[in-house]
Design a protein around this motif. Structure first.
Motif: not given
Length: 273
Positions: A3-7
């Protein structure tokens, strides 16, 4: 799929720094004014934005956030305004999380809220008063729409509790640095580093520390042992003081940019634990 958060957490890790998470409530001083302030935070170096959903009966919020949320509610802010705010923040490229007590989400409908949040580009939601044991429908809704359900732990949390939270959380685990409500403090909770270590023993998820961080020096201190640094009251206070002094929206935005830039510098210069 990442996800964008993980990235964001992965990229910060590669840079050898912590992620800076900034909180502001939707609707204060106005819906559009809050959006501009959140955009200003991102431009100044905030990596992830917590969009607060103003609520009339908060249990975790200190007086600063309560005052801003009360003003937003008096101004007529709605849950749909919160979703619109998330959409505007997500358009900057920064992950946007909703910070909300459970009652407004439950009243909106967990499945509907998750669907609308995802459609707006939201990355997930932090639900401070939702026990993991009672979160089944919310976890299902988040999984169905690719959202990260973020839960809190505190210094008083047992190791069993930490494992339970770690088993259902996604994105990161929110570690409250101390017992009590939000607010700026002279020092970060002494037990924060120990809590982060205990959470890391239970999960590979990033751990972000909040409650009490208000200065670049405190951000640097927390960045020395945590994957993320969460700042709320200090940023909200900037907008409140500008509003109360009559300095105007431009002064509030300038203050947000200045403090966010200082905090961003702090997470990039961590103090070794």
């Amino acid at each position: 799929m990442q996800s964008r958060l993980d990235a964001v957490f992965a990229a910060a890790r590669e840079e050898g720094r912590s992620v800076l998470v900034g909180y502001l409530p939707a609707g204060f001083p106005t819906v559009d004014g809050a959006i501009e302030a959140m955009r200003a935070m991102v431009a100044a170096g905030v990596d992830v934005v917590e969009v607060g959903l103003p609520y009339s009966d908060p249990t975790m919020d200190g007086p600063v956030i309560q005052d801003a949320a009360d003003a937003a509610l008096r101004g007529g802010v709605t849950t749909r305004d919160v979703i619109r705010t998330v959409e505007a923040v997500a358009a900057t490229g920064a992950p946007a999380l909703v910070m909300s007590y459970w009652n407004p989400i439950d009243r909106y409908g967990a499945a509907s809220f998750a669907a609308d949040l995802a459609a707006a580009g939201g990355a997930g939601a932090i639900t401070p008063d939702l026990p993991p044991e009672e979160a089944g429908p919310w976890l299902d809704a988040c999984a169905a729409h690719g959202l990260a359900p973020v839960f809190l732990v505190a210094p008083s949390s047992s190791d069993t509790r930490l494992r339970l939270v770690a088993g259902v959380a996604r994105g990161f685990v929110y570690a409250a640095s101390l017992m009590g409500v939000t607010g700026t403090r002279a020092a970060v909770g002494e037990r924060a580093a120990d809590l982060v270590a205990r959470v890391r023993a239970a999960t590979e998820l990033p751990v972000a520390v909040g409650l009490g961080v208000s200065t670049a020096a405190q951000a640097a201190e927390v960045a020395g042992f945590a994957d993320g640094v969460i700042v709320g009251s200090a940023l909200v206070k900037v907008l409140l003081e500008a509003e109360r002094s009559g300095a105007g929206a431009s002064a509030g935005l300038a203050g947000i940019r200045r403090l966010a830039a200082e905090l961003a510098g702090g997470v990039r210069a961590p103090v070794p634990a």
